[in-house]
Design a protein around this motif. Structure first.
Motif, PDB file in Angstrom:
ATOM      1  N   THR A  75       0.831  -1.206   0.000  1.00  0.00           N
ATOM      2  CA  THR A  75       0.000   0.000   0.000  1.00  0.00           C
ATOM      3  C   THR A  75       0.860   1.248   0.000  1.00  0.00           C
ATOM      4  O   THR A  75       0.571   2.219  -0.705  1.00  0.00           O
ATOM      5  N   LEU A  82       2.356   1.737  -3.471  1.00  0.00           N
ATOM      6  CA  LEU A  82       1.304   2.140  -4.406  1.00  0.00           C
ATOM      7  C   LEU A  82       0.948   3.618  -4.231  1.00  0.00           C
ATOM      8  O   LEU A  82       0.885   4.384  -5.209  1.00  0.00           O
ATOM      9  N   VAL A  90       1.475   6.811  -6.904  1.00  0.00           N
ATOM     10  CA  VAL A  90       0.371   7.600  -7.468  1.00  0.00           C
ATOM     11  C   VAL A  90       0.413   9.061  -7.024  1.00  0.00           C
ATOM     12  O   VAL A  90      -0.083   9.935  -7.738  1.00  0.00           O
ATOM     13  N   SER A 136      -5.696  10.075  -9.703  1.00  0.00           N
ATOM     14  CA  SER A 136      -5.168   8.717  -9.527  1.00  0.00           C
ATOM     15  C   SER A 136      -5.136   8.333  -8.054  1.00  0.00           C
ATOM     16  O   SER A 136      -5.502   7.214  -7.685  1.00  0.00           O
ATOM     17  N   THR A 171      -7.372   5.541  -6.229  1.00  0.00           N
ATOM     18  CA  THR A 171      -6.677   4.452  -5.525  1.00  0.00           C
ATOM     19  C   THR A 171      -7.227   4.250  -4.125  1.00  0.00           C
ATOM     20  O   THR A 171      -7.515   3.116  -3.717  1.00  0.00           O
TER      21      THR A 171
END
Length: 199
Positions: free
Chosen positions: A8, A11, A15, A119, A123
């Motif tokens: 996480t 990610l 982003v 984004s 997400t």
């Protein structure tokens, strides 16, 4: 649990792209008094963090109440990014961000859409319907990413001094070009998603 946290964290780091946003932060704060810059960085990072946190828990309900889709969010954000990118490549008398009261950026475009962009919002929407334990991991990962934001943007001014004005200007133009491509790709992705909904 550790693996989920790390995944996480990576990610969200990708982003939100704090390193890619350094030129935008430097440009936005260049007309602000040096003693005010750390406060603005802290404020914008806090706003972005709180917005992403809110979207993580209530994002789907908010969009549904306004009858908005993540597609419209994506397309709208891409247009804003494209305008900013064009101003980075072709300098405007009012600067990249246009005129602002007191020369300080507020929320747009540093907190939104630079950090809490389409984004990132899309997400965190994916994290909104998980178990309590997973939500805690996601919140912790978001908090860790927020610490990275602060570290990167508080050091942005020193980075500018180390590289020099000409290098930073060239870097800003290059990032403007990359941001243009990213915004167009985001726009095309939104259009493709919209066309698929019509089938």
């Amino acid at each position: 649990m550790t693996q989920s946290f790390f995944q996480t964290f990576i990610l969200l780091l990708l982003v939100t792209d704090p390193f890619g946003n350094v030129p935008l932060f430097v440009t936005a704060l260049k007309d602000v008094a040096p003693e005010r810059r750390p406060r603005i960085v802290l404020r914008e990072c806090a706003i972005a963090f709180l917005l992403l946190l809110l979207f993580m828990f209530f994002g789907r309900h908010f969009l549904a109440a306004l009858q908005l889709t993540d597609i419209s969010l994506r397309i709208g954000g891409s247009v804003i990014l494209l305008i900013i990118a064009i101003r980075m490549i072709f300098p405007h008398p009012d600067g990249v961000l246009g005129r602002s009261e007191g020369g300080e950026p507020f929320i747009v475009p540093l907190a939104i859409p630079a950090l809490a962009g389409p984004s990132a919002l899309a997400t965190v929407l994916l994290f909104s319907s998980q178990t309590t334990q997973e939500v805690m991991v996601h919140v912790a990962a978001l908090a860790a990413v927020g610490v990275v934001w602060l570290a990167v943007f508080l050091a942005a001014e020193r980075l500018q001094k180390a590289l020099g004005a000409q290098v930073m200007t060239a870097f800003e133009r290059l990032m403007g070009l990359i941001l243009t491509a990213m915004s167009i790709e985001m726009l095309l992705g939104g259009v493709r998603s919209f066309v698929q909904t019509l089938k």
